[in-house]
Design a protein around this motif. Structure first.
Motif, short mmCIF file in Angstrom:
data_model
loop_
_atom_site.label_atom_id
_atom_site.label_comp_id
_atom_site.label_asym_id
_atom_site.label_seq_id
_atom_site.Cartn_x
_atom_site.Cartn_y
_atom_site.Cartn_z
N SER A 1 -2.63 6.04 0.81
CA SER A 1 -2.96 4.80 0.10
C SER A 1 -3.88 3.95 0.96
CB SER A 1 -1.67 4.03 -0.20
OG SER A 1 -1.00 3.74 1.00
N SER B 1 -6.94 1.73 5.70
CA SER B 1 -7.69 0.66 5.04
C SER B 1 -8.68 0.04 6.02
CB SER B 1 -6.71 -0.40 4.52
OG SER B 1 -6.17 -1.11 5.60
N SER C 1 -8.57 5.49 1.11
CA SER C 1 -8.10 6.63 0.31
C SER C 1 -8.81 6.70 -1.05
CB SER C 1 -6.58 6.63 0.16
OG SER C 1 -6.16 5.60 -0.70
N CYS C 2 -9.73 5.75 -1.33
CA CYS C 2 -10.62 5.91 -2.49
C CYS C 2 -11.58 7.08 -2.23
CB CYS C 2 -11.52 4.68 -2.68
SG CYS C 2 -10.65 3.26 -3.28
N CYS D 1 -5.97 1.53 -4.84
CA CYS D 1 -6.17 1.78 -3.40
C CYS D 1 -6.67 0.54 -2.67
CB CYS D 1 -7.15 2.92 -3.19
SG CYS D 1 -6.49 4.51 -3.66
N THR D 2 -7.65 -0.14 -3.25
CA THR D 2 -8.15 -1.35 -2.58
C THR D 2 -7.19 -2.51 -2.92
OG1 THR D 2 -9.65 -1.61 -4.42
CG2 THR D 2 -10.59 -0.70 -2.42
N HIS E 1 0.84 -1.21 0.00
CA HIS E 1 0.00 0.00 0.00
C HIS E 1 0.87 1.26 0.00
CE1 HIS E 1 -4.09 -1.40 0.22
NE2 HIS E 1 -3.91 -2.11 1.32
N ARG F 1 -9.37 12.57 -0.13
CA ARG F 1 -8.29 12.95 -1.05
C ARG F 1 -8.27 14.45 -1.26
NH1 ARG F 1 -7.27 7.92 -4.02
NH2 ARG F 1 -6.36 8.86 -5.86
N SER G 1 -1.20 10.52 -4.25
CA SER G 1 -2.12 9.48 -3.78
C SER G 1 -2.05 8.32 -4.76
CB SER G 1 -3.55 10.02 -3.70
OG SER G 1 -3.90 10.59 -4.93
#
Ligand code: KG4
Ligand code: ZN
Length: 380
Positions: free
Chosen positions: A313, A151, A317-318, A345-346, A117, A323, A339
């Motif tokens: 990340s 996450s 962070s989606c 990100c996932t 990540h 962001r 970013s």
């Protein structure tokens, strides 16, 4: 020298990922999501996840090989996530990568999921560094930065000096931010995973309507369980009946009828719109509370560690608002901001392949006797 081909597997939780990287060129990244299978439980069931990895991983390997138009014997190194994560999931990807490394007599690289990540914001930058004239790749330059990894399983700020040189600045003492999104979404009867669902509702909500706690504002560590509990206790006061544990059924997202006294059809209309307003405002207020904490602590860490770059990340962070606000805060304080691209990100294997390629360039390799570790530390 030809660019190295790396094949990586990611099976730390519920996504099965296989990716093939040639130098800095991503030949393919395949992900099989299990979200629909875990949805009904409102979270990941380890036994279900590992059984699915066993089914999906060989299929994805074959699909990746075809998409990349290579033969497995051309791969220069095999990599897999070795932790942290669910033991029964980690062992599937790691066993396959080790087997391939032994079978083809190639190096094996055990990659920390969090390293995957935290390096992912550099991935695009490295792709544009390709020196195709010479068939070589310039090594990606990892500048010192303060990295926020956020996450479903982790919330951490890290001082990154170089590949493999990491210092944990702060970590969550209870729930991860993504976990808080998932749990609050479940309380509200929204779908799983909760982050994207809450973000959707929050778009049309008022983030200042509900005053929710920002825990441990002066500490480097994070805490989100108080915020989740605050939402839990707020629900009956604002007339929202918490969802049943499975997030389904008649109680999900219903507004207590006693808070609205009116005639039948007008009542139904205002009930529906009041319910949507209150849920949207609650989601926006909850999301803002998380963002304030993440942005505030990340900027404070960047100042303290005297870096000029901030990166973010991980699945949370989606979140577009996170962001946007982190980028704005960086601009205000004159930090460069990077970013990971949303698709990176996932959980995916491209970030594991990228981390493996950087490790290989820096002379790292792992032994095939290296065990998976569900609690693998990023730094000691
Ligand atoms: O990185 P990831 O795929 O898996 C872990 O390593 O945990 O992150 C998954 C987490 C979930 O908790 C999910 O709700 C959250 O990322 N997430 C989001 C968004 N998209 C995914 N959280 C907030 N906003 C989003 N748009
Ligand atoms: Zn992850």
């Amino acid at each position: 020298m030809n660019p190295k081909i790396i094949l990586a597997l990611e099976t730390s939780c519920d996504e099965t990922g296989v990716a093939i990287l040639r130098g800095s060129e991503l030949l393919t990244s395949e992900v099989a999501s299990q979200v629909s299978e875990h949805k009904r439980y409102g979270g990941v069931v380890p036994e279900v996840a590992s059984r699915n990895h066993l089914i999906y991983a060989p299929r994805l390997l074959e699909r990746a090989r075809r998409a990349a138009k290579i033969d497995i014997s051309q791969v220069d190194a095999f990599a897999a996530t070795s932790g942290p994560g669910l033991a029964s999931s980690l062992m599937i990807g790691a066993s396959i990568a080790k087997g391939l490394a032994v079978g083809f007599g190639k190096p094996y690289l055990a990659i920390n999921h969090l390293e995957g990540h935290l390096l992912s914001p550099f991935f695009v930058a490295s792709a544009s560094n390709r020196c195709s004239d010479h068939g070589q790749d310039a090594p990606a330059i990892i500048r010192p930065n303060v990295s926020l990894v956020v996450s479903g399983g982790h919330t951490m700020s890290i001082f990154v000096r170089n590949i493999g040189e990491y210092q944990i600045i702060g970590h969550t003492v209870d729930d991860a931010a993504g976990e808080a999104f998932d749990k609050v979404a479940k309380l509200l009867g929204l779908g799983y995973p909760g982050g994207p669902e809450i973000e959707k509702q929050a778009c049309s909500g008022n983030p200042t309507r509900f005053d929710l706690p920002r825990s441990m504002p002066d500490a480097e560590n994070f805490s989100f369980s108080g915020l989740k509990t605050a939402v839990r206790y707020l629900l009956p006061k604002i007339g929202v009946i918490p969802s049943r544990a499975d997030g389904e059924g008649p109680h999900a997202r219903s507004l207590d009828p006693q808070v609205l006294q009116c005639d039948q059809s007008a009542c139904e209309r205002s009930l529906a719109s009041a319910r949507d307003d209150v849920v949207n405002d609650l989601c926006a207020s909850f999301q803002q509370a998380i963002i304030d904490v993440l942005v505030g602590k990340t900027i404070a860490a960047a100042k303290k560690h005297d870096v000029d770059l901030v990166t973010v990340s991980g699945g949370v962070s989606c979140n577009k608002e996170l962001r946007r606000q982190l980028q704005e805060a960086c601009k205000r304080d004159r930090f460069e901001f990077k970013s990971a691209e949303p698709w990176l990100c996932t959980d995916n294997a491209a970030m594991i392949a990228f981390a493996a390629s950087l490790r290989l360039q820096h002379g790292f390799q792992s032994s095939v006797t290296e065990e998976i570790d569900p609690n693998l530390a990023l730094a000691h």
